[in-house]
Scaffold this motif. Structure first.
Motif, mmCIF file in Angstrom:
data_model
loop_
_atom_site.group_PDB
_atom_site.id
_atom_site.type_symbol
_atom_site.label_atom_id
_atom_site.label_comp_id
_atom_site.label_asym_id
_atom_site.label_seq_id
_atom_site.Cartn_x
_atom_site.Cartn_y
_atom_site.Cartn_z
ATOM 1 N N GLU A 111 -0.746 -1.705 7.121
ATOM 2 C CA GLU A 111 -1.500 -0.557 6.593
ATOM 3 C C GLU A 111 -2.379 0.098 7.649
ATOM 4 O O GLU A 111 -2.331 1.322 7.848
ATOM 5 N N SER A 131 -3.558 3.817 -1.413
ATOM 6 C CA SER A 131 -3.604 3.260 -2.770
ATOM 7 C C SER A 131 -2.860 1.932 -2.801
ATOM 8 O O SER A 131 -1.952 1.692 -2.002
ATOM 9 N N ASP A 132 -3.217 1.102 -3.761
ATOM 10 C CA ASP A 132 -2.503 -0.156 -3.981
ATOM 11 C C ASP A 132 -1.221 0.114 -4.769
ATOM 12 O O ASP A 132 -1.192 0.954 -5.663
ATOM 13 N N SER A 167 1.427 -2.006 -7.077
ATOM 14 C CA SER A 167 1.537 -3.308 -7.732
ATOM 15 C C SER A 167 2.968 -3.833 -7.794
ATOM 16 O O SER A 167 3.187 -5.025 -7.943
ATOM 17 N N ASP A 193 0.809 -4.816 3.299
ATOM 18 C CA ASP A 193 -0.624 -4.763 3.620
ATOM 19 C C ASP A 193 -0.892 -4.986 5.110
ATOM 20 O O ASP A 193 -1.814 -4.391 5.665
ATOM 21 N N LYS A 241 0.838 -1.194 0.000
ATOM 22 C CA LYS A 241 0.000 0.000 0.000
ATOM 23 C C LYS A 241 0.876 1.248 0.000
ATOM 24 O O LYS A 241 1.965 1.259 0.574
#
Length: 108
Positions: A71, A95-96, A98, A68, A2
């Motif tokens: 977070e 936000s994610d 990748s 994650d 994240k």
């Protein structure tokens, strides 16, 4: 992973930094001085669009990229440490991410 971006009042940076240092598994954070405006009233934010429309309020942006599993701890720590109870305390965005590539590790 994240990405957490938090826009906070500059005088709360020390408190937020202290709170983030207490989170195990957090590798670090970046801080930038930024200027902007939101929907806060001029009485609490210091921004008066009628007097000086090109002037912005000074804030600090704290950026954290984390796993994650930490977070919620990061968001909670920032939220509690940056809170004053006044309008214009700031915003937190999550936000994610990748992909993350460490520059020092060259793959050949």
């Amino acid at each position: 992973m994240k990405e957490i971006k938090a826009y906070i009042k500059a005088f709360k940076l020390h408190d937020v930094t202290q709170a983030l240092h207490k989170i195990e598994g957090l590798d670090g954070a970046s801080v930038s001085e930024v200027r902007g405006f939101g929907r806060s009233k001029k009485a609490t934010s210091g921004f008066d669009s009628e007097k000086s429309p090109s002037e912005f309020v000074k804030h600090v942006k704290v950026e954290v990229v984390c796993d994650d599993d930490v977070e919620e701890q990061v968001v909670d720590a920032i939220h509690k440490a940056a809170h004053t109870g006044l309008r214009g305390d700031g915003k937190i965005y999550v936000s994610d991410v990748s992909r993350s590539i460490r520059i020092q590790e060259l793959s050949e």
